[in-house]
Write a protein that holds these residues in place. Structure first.
Motif, PDB file in Angstrom:
ATOM      1  N   SER A  98       0.852  -1.192   0.000  1.00 29.99           N
ATOM      2  CA  SER A  98       0.000   0.000   0.000  1.00 29.99           C
ATOM      3  C   SER A  98       0.877   1.227   0.000  1.00 29.99           C
ATOM      4  N   ASP A  99       0.238   2.371  -0.182  1.00 26.81           N
ATOM      5  CA  ASP A  99       0.982   3.624  -0.159  1.00 26.81           C
ATOM      6  C   ASP A  99       0.738   4.392   1.134  1.00 26.81           C
ATOM      7  N   TRP A 100       0.420   3.673   2.219  1.00 26.25           N
ATOM      8  CA  TRP A 100       0.190   4.326   3.498  1.00 26.25           C
ATOM      9  C   TRP A 100       1.441   5.075   3.955  1.00 26.25           C
ATOM     10  N   LEU A 101       1.209   6.230   4.540  1.00 28.54           N
ATOM     11  CA  LEU A 101       2.270   6.973   5.227  1.00 28.54           C
ATOM     12  C   LEU A 101       1.993   6.854   6.723  1.00 28.54           C
ATOM     13  N   LEU A 102       2.959   6.368   7.474  1.00 29.03           N
ATOM     14  CA  LEU A 102       2.824   6.249   8.919  1.00 29.03           C
ATOM     15  C   LEU A 102       3.376   7.506   9.581  1.00 29.03           C
ATOM     16  N   THR A 103       2.528   8.186  10.336  1.00 30.42           N
ATOM     17  CA  THR A 103       2.959   9.341  11.123  1.00 30.42           C
ATOM     18  C   THR A 103       3.090   8.911  12.572  1.00 30.42           C
ATOM     19  N   VAL A 104       4.288   9.057  13.118  1.00 32.24           N
ATOM     20  CA  VAL A 104       4.549   8.701  14.509  1.00 32.24           C
ATOM     21  C   VAL A 104       4.738   9.992  15.292  1.00 32.24           C
ATOM     22  N   ALA A 105       3.741  10.325  16.110  1.00 29.25           N
ATOM     23  CA  ALA A 105       3.771  11.567  16.889  1.00 29.25           C
ATOM     24  C   ALA A 105       4.043  11.216  18.344  1.00 29.25           C
ATOM     25  N   GLY A 106       5.262  11.409  18.769  1.00 27.95           N
ATOM     26  CA  GLY A 106       5.636  11.073  20.136  1.00 27.95           C
ATOM     27  C   GLY A 106       7.127  10.854  20.228  1.00 27.95           C
ATOM     28  N   ASP A 107       7.611  10.682  21.447  1.00 27.95           N
ATOM     29  CA  ASP A 107       9.041  10.488  21.674  1.00 27.95           C
ATOM     30  C   ASP A 107       9.209   9.488  22.806  1.00 27.95           C
ATOM     31  N   GLY A 108      10.401   8.981  22.948  1.00 27.55           N
ATOM     32  CA  GLY A 108      10.641   8.028  24.019  1.00 27.55           C
ATOM     33  C   GLY A 108      11.902   7.232  23.773  1.00 27.55           C
ATOM     34  N   PRO A 109      12.205   6.291  24.651  1.00 26.36           N
ATOM     35  CA  PRO A 109      13.481   5.563  24.590  1.00 26.36           C
ATOM     36  C   PRO A 109      13.665   4.692  23.359  1.00 26.36           C
ATOM     37  N   GLN A 110      12.587   4.350  22.651  1.00 21.35           N
ATOM     38  CA  GLN A 110      12.709   3.501  21.470  1.00 21.35           C
ATOM     39  C   GLN A 110      12.734   4.273  20.154  1.00 21.35           C
ATOM     40  N   ALA A 111      12.815   5.581  20.215  1.00 21.94           N
ATOM     41  CA  ALA A 111      12.733   6.394  18.998  1.00 21.94           C
ATOM     42  C   ALA A 111      13.783   5.987  17.961  1.00 21.94           C
ATOM     43  N   ALA A 112      15.043   5.914  18.353  1.00 23.52           N
ATOM     44  CA  ALA A 112      16.111   5.591  17.394  1.00 23.52           C
ATOM     45  C   ALA A 112      15.921   4.186  16.824  1.00 23.52           C
ATOM     46  N   ARG A 113      15.564   3.232  17.673  1.00 28.49           N
ATOM     47  CA  ARG A 113      15.358   1.849  17.225  1.00 28.49           C
ATOM     48  C   ARG A 113      14.223   1.761  16.212  1.00 28.49           C
TER      49      ARG A 113
END
Length: 211
Positions: A98-113
């Motif tokens: 699909s051509d879905w775009l995932l927007t992740v709004a938030g921060d935390g210890p797993q951000a880089a991973r």
């Protein structure tokens, strides 16, 4: 929660006249973790008061259903921590064409991973960082689909009553959530949203294909 986690709060529980939980699931888990004698004495002072949201703040102004939006955007909003299981959502998106775009709004210890995982699996993702409360409604209004892919942790921790689900429903989004903790109390499966087994990438991918 495990009994050892509740130990510092037992004195507070004993002295409280009224103990309020945001979900039935959270109340049950806390009571079950207490010794039987303490549980019986505490139960009579417990009650559940669900959280709410200002619906007017999140409702779309144009009165169109959010599904009418042109852009195929999936929103996750919340902490980037293990209990939120955002990796499950990324892995599910990698399974569907699909051509879905995932927007992740938030921060935390797993951000880089999570950023590394998105790049590795080729999932089109934008990471927005922590979003101020007054800007949350704007993200919901732009997103036809909201997913909360939480998991049950090995130590017993689960979601209490995720307010973000109420915000997404108020905005008219198609809501998909893991059936963990108090989520089922907010979301009637097949009526105001869709539930899937926590951590089941294939089941989530199937629901996303139908969204």
């Amino acid at each position: 929660p495990p009994r050892s986690t509740l130990f510092p709060y037992t004195t507070l529980f004993r002295s409280a006249d009224d103990i309020v939980f945001v979900s039935e699931a959270l109340q049950v888990r806390v009571l079950e973790a207490l010794p039987i004698a303490a549980r019986e004495k505490m139960a009579v002072r417990c009650r559940v008061v669900p959280m709410g949201v200002d619906v007017a703040q999140f409702r779309r102004d144009d009165a169109l259903p959010v599904a009418a939006l042109d852009e195929r955007r999936i929103l996750y909003m919340g902490r980037l921590a293990p209990i939120k299981s955002v990796d499950t959502l990324i892995r599910a998106l990698a399974k569907i064409k699909s051509d879905w775009l995932l927007t992740v709004a938030g921060d935390g210890p797993q951000a880089a991973r999570l950023k590394d995982l998105s790049a590795e699996l080729g999932v089109r993702t934008e990471f927005c960082g922590k979003v101020a409360y007054e800007r949350r409604a704007g993200y919901f209004r732009q997103s036809p689909v909201f997913v909360l892919p939480s998991r049950r942790m090995a130590d017993g921790r689960v979601e209490g009553a995720p307010q973000v689900l109420l915000e997404a429903m108020a905005a008219g989004a198609c809501v998909i959530a893991a059936d963990a903790g108090g989520t089922r109390e907010l979301l009637c499966d097949g009526e105001c949203g869709l539930l899937f087994e926590p951590g089941d990438v294939d089941e989530l991918a199937d629901l996303l294909n139908k969204a």
